[in-house]
Structures are given as structure tokens and as C-alpha cells.
Write a protein that holds these residues in place. Structure first.
Motif, PDB file in Angstrom:
ATOM      1  N   MET A  83     -10.472  -6.957   8.399  1.00 31.08           N
ATOM      2  CA  MET A  83      -9.902  -8.058   7.614  1.00 31.08           C
ATOM      3  C   MET A  83      -9.116  -7.584   6.396  1.00 31.08           C
ATOM      4  N   GLU A  84      -9.269  -6.316   6.001  1.00 32.51           N
ATOM      5  CA  GLU A  84      -8.402  -5.805   4.928  1.00 32.51           C
ATOM      6  C   GLU A  84      -6.937  -5.946   5.323  1.00 32.51           C
ATOM      7  N   ASP A  85      -6.652  -5.731   6.601  1.00 27.73           N
ATOM      8  CA  ASP A  85      -5.268  -5.673   7.070  1.00 27.73           C
ATOM      9  C   ASP A  85      -4.856  -6.932   7.831  1.00 27.73           C
TER      10      ASP A  85
ATOM     11  N   ILE B  11     -14.309   5.902   1.093  1.00 25.76           N
ATOM     12  CA  ILE B  11     -14.115   5.010  -0.061  1.00 25.76           C
ATOM     13  C   ILE B  11     -12.622   4.918  -0.382  1.00 25.76           C
ATOM     14  N   SER B  12     -12.164   3.723  -0.699  1.00 27.32           N
ATOM     15  CA  SER B  12     -10.763   3.538  -1.101  1.00 27.32           C
ATOM     16  C   SER B  12     -10.563   4.027  -2.536  1.00 27.32           C
ATOM     17  N   THR B  13      -9.448   4.722  -2.761  1.00 31.84           N
ATOM     18  CA  THR B  13      -9.069   5.058  -4.145  1.00 31.84           C
ATOM     19  C   THR B  13      -7.857   4.220  -4.574  1.00 31.84           C
TER      20      THR B  13
ATOM     21  N   VAL C 166      -6.826   4.277  15.514  1.00 36.09           N
ATOM     22  CA  VAL C 166      -6.451   2.941  15.076  1.00 36.09           C
ATOM     23  C   VAL C 166      -7.452   2.382  14.065  1.00 36.09           C
ATOM     24  N   ARG C 167      -6.927   1.559  13.129  1.00 41.73           N
ATOM     25  CA  ARG C 167      -7.807   0.852  12.197  1.00 41.73           C
ATOM     26  C   ARG C 167      -7.641  -0.648  12.407  1.00 41.73           C
ATOM     27  N   VAL C 168      -8.752  -1.365  12.419  1.00 39.59           N
ATOM     28  CA  VAL C 168      -8.720  -2.827  12.437  1.00 39.59           C
ATOM     29  C   VAL C 168      -9.622  -3.325  11.308  1.00 39.59           C
TER      30      VAL C 168
ATOM     31  N   VAL D 105     -15.959   3.584   8.355  1.00 42.14           N
ATOM     32  CA  VAL D 105     -15.707   2.364   7.585  1.00 42.14           C
ATOM     33  C   VAL D 105     -14.913   2.720   6.334  1.00 42.14           C
ATOM     34  N   HIS D 106     -13.808   1.993   6.124  1.00 40.21           N
ATOM     35  CA  HIS D 106     -12.981   2.155   4.916  1.00 40.21           C
ATOM     36  C   HIS D 106     -13.452   1.081   3.940  1.00 40.21           C
ATOM     37  N   LEU D 107     -14.016   1.519   2.812  1.00 38.51           N
ATOM     38  CA  LEU D 107     -14.728   0.588   1.927  1.00 38.51           C
ATOM     39  C   LEU D 107     -13.994   0.261   0.638  1.00 38.51           C
ATOM     40  N   HIS D 108     -13.986  -1.012   0.309  1.00 42.51           N
ATOM     41  CA  HIS D 108     -13.621  -1.496  -1.027  1.00 42.51           C
ATOM     42  C   HIS D 108     -14.841  -2.226  -1.571  1.00 42.51           C
ATOM     43  N   ALA D 109     -14.829  -2.490  -2.897  1.00 43.35           N
ATOM     44  CA  ALA D 109     -15.894  -3.308  -3.475  1.00 43.35           C
ATOM     45  C   ALA D 109     -15.265  -4.547  -4.092  1.00 43.35           C
TER      46      ALA D 109
ATOM     47  N   ALA E 293     -12.176   9.798   1.715  1.00 41.10           N
ATOM     48  CA  ALA E 293     -11.608   8.848   0.748  1.00 41.10           C
ATOM     49  C   ALA E 293     -10.126   8.689   1.054  1.00 41.10           C
ATOM     50  N   SER E 294      -9.583   7.519   0.732  1.00 35.28           N
ATOM     51  CA  SER E 294      -8.144   7.340   0.943  1.00 35.28           C
ATOM     52  C   SER E 294      -7.378   8.049  -0.173  1.00 35.28           C
ATOM     53  N   LEU E 295      -6.168   8.511   0.178  1.00 37.39           N
ATOM     54  CA  LEU E 295      -5.302   9.167  -0.811  1.00 37.39           C
ATOM     55  C   LEU E 295      -3.883   8.658  -0.581  1.00 37.39           C
ATOM     56  N   ASN E 296      -3.443   7.761  -1.431  1.00 39.83           N
ATOM     57  CA  ASN E 296      -2.146   7.100  -1.237  1.00 39.83           C
ATOM     58  C   ASN E 296      -1.029   8.043  -1.658  1.00 39.83           C
ATOM     59  N   ALA E 297      -0.071   8.277  -0.726  1.00 40.92           N
ATOM     60  CA  ALA E 297       0.818   9.430  -0.859  1.00 40.92           C
ATOM     61  C   ALA E 297       2.187   9.131  -1.468  1.00 40.92           C
TER      62      ALA E 297
END
Ligand code: KMH
Ligand code: ZN
Length: 283
Positions: free
Chosen positions: A234-236, A84-86, A230-232, A48-52, A112-116
Motif C-alpha cells: 500500500m505504500e505504492d 527500514i526506510s531512510t 518486485v515490490r508490492v 518488508v520495507h518499513l515506515h513508521a 535500509a533504503s538509500l535514495n540515490a
């Protein structure tokens, strides 16, 4: 008999952008996010890729207690891998890199995500991820034992990872990538752009497709056929099919599970995903 390849499905149940105006089904409170995550896990998601979100305003938040409340509730229900999303709210909240990292530092999720890289994120503003931020995030995650997932919005960001991370041995390969297609300002979602991205990845990389909006399923399927995950969620994408809102994130996962099985492949369980990604079991 040859064994079927296992496809890892990540669910991203909420993200930083959609609100109840976009869809009444988006989870906002920690209880709702945990319940949606659990249902998605039951349907076949192993990460699970999480935001709050602030339950009052629905806006993206980096409040540690909100993340903690979601994670504790998820942990009571299942052992899905937590990422966790950063990036969440970095643009709208004007956060420093250290603030973006805090939930990861305090809560030590498995990933954790790491935006490149930096770019214009649609019309929201500049998503600021300069080399120093990428280095800081990589070094911090390595120190904390958190696996980074490099979010790639355009081809040059793969080169950022090669030169800033791999060539300087900041993170041990194999690296984990998300190829994000279809964010306005980033690379568009087409077969050609996906092939180009996949061909450009460092050797031995693991990767998944994130496609924004209604192409979530078609581009995701193409990614699976090319050997990716693959990711699915509602974020996307908030639609199950054209004009039909998904009533839950689990519905989006169920649809992707059906596609994987129709391709005569299998969906990876949490234990299988842990072993692919070298994440120790929680028991
Ligand atoms: N919202 C996605 C397009 C992050 O949270 O760090 C990318 C994403 C990034 O999930
Ligand atoms: Zn995200």
C-alpha cells in the motif's frame, strides 16, 4: 531438470503518504503494521520495507520507539527480512540526513533504503538527496553492516551510484537497486523506460521494480520477465484491481504470487532471499 528462478517479493505495507482517508485498510499502529507484515509473509513476501506512522496524526514519523515496536512484534511472529526506510517523511518533516539515519543506526535492520538523487517528489516538495547525503548513508550503512537498497527514480540516479559509490569502492558489489517508476517528477512507468533503466544498471546488480499506482502489477510483471524482483504494498498502490481497494497488503502479495506462478517461476522463501543477498540467518 532446470530449476525455476526464484522471484523475491518485498512488501511495503504503509509508506509515508496514504492515510485512512485514502483507504480504511492502511495499517498505522505498530500492531497493525506487524500484523499486515506477518500476513504478507505468510502470503509469500520475504522482505518488508518499513515506515513508521504517528498513531495519533497518521503522519510519517522517525520515532525510534515506533519502529522498534513494529520490529519487535514482527520478530515475534516471523523472520522476514527487515528493511527500514531512510526516506520516510524526509520532505514533509524537513529532516536532516542524520535524523533520517537514526532508526537505522539505533535498530540495525538487515537492510535500509538509500535514495540515490534529488528531485521534485510530485507536488510534495524537493526530495533532497545530494551527493554528500548519498555518501554519508553509504558509509554509515557499510560501517553498521546494513545492506543498502538504492532507490532510483530517474536514469541519472544510476549514474550517481556508479560515480559516487562504485567507482570509489564505498560499497562492495553486487548492489541492490529499486527501479521506481511513475512518481510524478521521476521517470514514467513504460516498457521503454524500464528497459532503459535495466540496461543502465552496473553489471551483476540485483534489482526490483516499484511501480506506483495501478501499474504495480503490470510493470512488476514486466520486471519479473526481464529477470528482476518486485515490490508490492500500500505504500505504492492501494488497489487490488481497477476501482477495488485491497483489503490488506497480503491480498496484494497473493496476487503477485499468482502472477509469478502463472509465469512458471517460484517465489523465494525468506531463507532463499537471505542466501541470495548474503544475509545471515537469524537462528
Ligand atoms: N515511496 C517509494 C516511492 C524510501 O522509503 O526510502 C520509495 C521509497 C523510498 O520507498
Ligand atoms: Zn518507502
Amino acid at each position: 531438470m532446470e530449476r525455476k528462478r526464484k522471484v523475491i517479493i518485498t512488501v511495503a505495507p504503509v509508506g509515508a503518504i496514504p492515510t485512512r482517508k485514502d483507504t480504511p485498510y492502511i495499517p498505522i499502529t505498530p500492531e497493525e503494521i506487524a500484523e499486515e507484515t506477518f500476513r504478507s509473509y505468510q502470503a509469500g513476501a520475504s522482505i518488508v520495507h518499513l515506515h513508521a506512522r504517528d498513531p495519533g496524526t497518521q503522519k510519517s514519523s522517525i520515532d525510534i520507539d515506533l519502529f522498534k515496536a513494529s520490529i519487535e512484534r514482527i520478530r515475534e511472529k516471523c523472520d522476514i527480512i527487515i528493511q527500514i526506510s531512510t526516506g520516510g517523511g524526509a520532505i514533509s518533516l524537513d529532516l536532516s540526513p542524520e535524523m533520517r539515519l537514526r532508526p537505522v543506526k539505533e535498530l540495525k535492520p538487515e537492510m535500509a533504503s538509500l535514495n540515490a538523487g534529488s528531485f521534485n517528489f510530485g507536488r510534495m516538495g524537493i526530495f533532497n538527496n545530494p551527493p554528500e547525503t548519498i555518501e554519508l548513508f553509504s558509509k554509515s550503512m557499510r560501517e553498521w553492516g546494513v545492506i543498502p537498497e538504492f532507490e532510483i527514480y530517474d536514469i541519472g540516479m544510476i549514474e550517481n551510484v556508479k560515480s559516487l559509490i562504485l567507482e570509489r569502492n564505498l560499497i562492495e558489489p553486487p548492489l541492490q537497486f529499486s527501479l521506481v517508476l511513475g512518481v510524478m517528477g521521476g521517470i514514467p512507468a513504460t516498457p521503454k523506460t524500464l528497459f532503459f533503466m535495466v540496461e543502465s544498471l552496473p553489471e551483476r546488480s540485483r534489482w526490483q521494480v516499484i511501480s506506483i499506482g495501478r501499474l504495480q502489477f503490470s510493470m512488476g510483471t514486466m520486471g519479473i520477465l526481464l529477470g528482476g524482483n518486485v515490490r508490492v504494498g500500500m505504500e505504492d498502490n492501494i488497489y487490488l484491481s481497477k476501482g477495488v481497494l485491497a483489503k490488506s497488503n497480503a491480498e496484494l502479495v497473493e496476487k503477485m504470487v499468482k502472477i509469478v506462478r502463472a509465469l512458471d517461476l517460484d517465489v523465494a522463501t525468506v531463507d532463499e532471499t537471505r542466501s541470495f543477498l548474503n544475509i545471515p540467518s537469524r537462528i
